[in-house]
Design a protein around this motif. Structure first.
Motif, short mmCIF file in Angstrom:
data_model
loop_
_atom_site.label_atom_id
_atom_site.label_comp_id
_atom_site.label_asym_id
_atom_site.label_seq_id
_atom_site.Cartn_x
_atom_site.Cartn_y
_atom_site.Cartn_z
N GLU A 1 0.83 -1.20 0.00
CA GLU A 1 0.00 0.00 0.00
C GLU A 1 0.87 1.25 0.00
O GLU A 1 2.10 1.18 0.11
N PHE A 2 0.18 2.40 -0.10
CA PHE A 2 0.85 3.70 -0.09
C PHE A 2 0.35 4.54 1.07
O PHE A 2 -0.81 4.46 1.45
N LEU A 3 1.24 5.35 1.61
CA LEU A 3 0.89 6.37 2.59
C LEU A 3 1.27 7.72 2.00
O LEU A 3 2.40 7.90 1.53
N VAL A 4 0.33 8.66 2.00
CA VAL A 4 0.58 9.96 1.38
C VAL A 4 0.22 11.08 2.35
O VAL A 4 -0.96 11.34 2.60
N HIS A 5 1.23 11.70 2.93
CA HIS A 5 1.01 12.91 3.70
C HIS A 5 1.08 14.11 2.76
O HIS A 5 2.05 14.25 2.01
N ALA A 6 0.05 14.94 2.78
CA ALA A 6 0.12 16.22 2.08
C ALA A 6 0.83 17.17 3.03
O ALA A 6 0.22 17.79 3.90
N ALA A 7 2.15 17.27 2.90
CA ALA A 7 2.97 17.95 3.91
C ALA A 7 2.59 19.41 4.10
O ALA A 7 2.70 19.95 5.21
N ASP A 8 2.13 20.06 3.05
CA ASP A 8 1.77 21.48 3.16
C ASP A 8 0.50 21.68 3.99
O ASP A 8 0.26 22.78 4.49
#
Length: 274
Positions: free
Chosen positions: A180-187
């Protein structure tokens, strides 16, 4: 089905909620939303009691390994761990009780000529080799920062922007090598100003693996919004807005009920199909 996925963010050995974009090597500009009086194991046990699967424990810098191990010991094979994961320690974290390991920065060593991080498929293969080529044990973190109408993977506390775009091509390239993927939208991380709707919608179109999005969630309704935007293909992490982290936007109990309702609906659909 869109699920709520919990987190345990560790910084300097404590459970914290921080503004993601303020992380740096020296933490001179670090902004913290919340520092818990409870240890990591407390939250792991809390999630275990409510069967909140797929939680991720993220080590934001040094001095966090002891706390991470405490969390994993509280729920063996129940949570994922990331932050400083490399080929030479990935298997150790699985042995310590992680269900999966999460890797980002290690996959992007700096180019000697340009000093910019560049994706390395050999490093990805090295991590998998350490995991006996078991892709079910690996989560690839595609945490990113927005540049115009595009998103680029960010490494090293989200301060180094790579030239690898988060798009269909990238997810197709990496999907065969992970679970799977983990995606933090850092902004948006830690700001409680709302999710990046365009990114969530795009992830729902692009992903061939389960995806968890984090960044900006501030109320229970964001779970429904993520479900609608992604056609139920993306899960959501809520951090700073959650009551157990000092937030006022949503309670953990509400998130637990959301998951239970989603699972009942999913079971009903499957029963109808049969």
């Amino acid at each position: 089905m869109t699920r709520f996925r919990p987190c345990i963010d560790l910084h300097a050995g404590s459970v914290k909620q921080i503004v993601g974009g303020t992380l740096s090597i020296d933490n001179a500009s670090l902004k913290t939303n919340y520092v818990s009086e409870h240890p990591a194991g407390y939250f792991a046990q809390l999630y275990r009691e409510h069967n909140l699967k797929g939680a991720h424990v993220i080590m934001l810098g040094p001095e966090n390994e002891e706390a991470a191990r405490e969390a994993l010991a509280a729920w063996p094979n129940g949570m994922q761990v990331g932050g400083g994961i490399r080929a030479d320690n990935a298997a150790e974290w699985i042995k310590a009780g992680a269900e999966k390991v999460i890797v980002t920065s290690y996959l992007f060593p700096k180019n000697e000529a340009t000093a910019k991080p560049v994706f390395s498929m050999p490093r990805l293969r090295d991590v998998l080799k350490a995991l006996d080529d078991d892709t079910s044990k690996l989560v690839i973190d595609l945490s990113c920062r927005r540049r115009g109408d595009k998103w680029f993977i960010a490494t090293n506390k989200w301060q180094d922007i790579t030239d690898m775009e988060v798009n269909q091509e990238t997810l197709d390239l990496l999907a065969p090598h992970c679970a799977e993927f983990l995606v933090h939208a850092a902004d948006a991380e830690g700001l409680q100003r709302g999710i990046d709707a365009e990114l969530v919608r795009s992830l729902g179109r692009w992903a061939r693996r389960p995806v968890t999005y984090a960044g900006g969630a501030r109320r229970l309704a964001d779970l429904g919004r993520v479900r609608d935007l992604s056609a139920g293909r993306v899960d959501l992490t809520i951090g700073s807005a959650l009551d157990v982290f000092g937030g006022e936007g949503v309670t953990l109990a509400e998130c637990v009920r959301w998951n239970e309702d989603e699972e009942r609906e999913e079971l009903g659909v499957r029963a109808g199909e049969n």
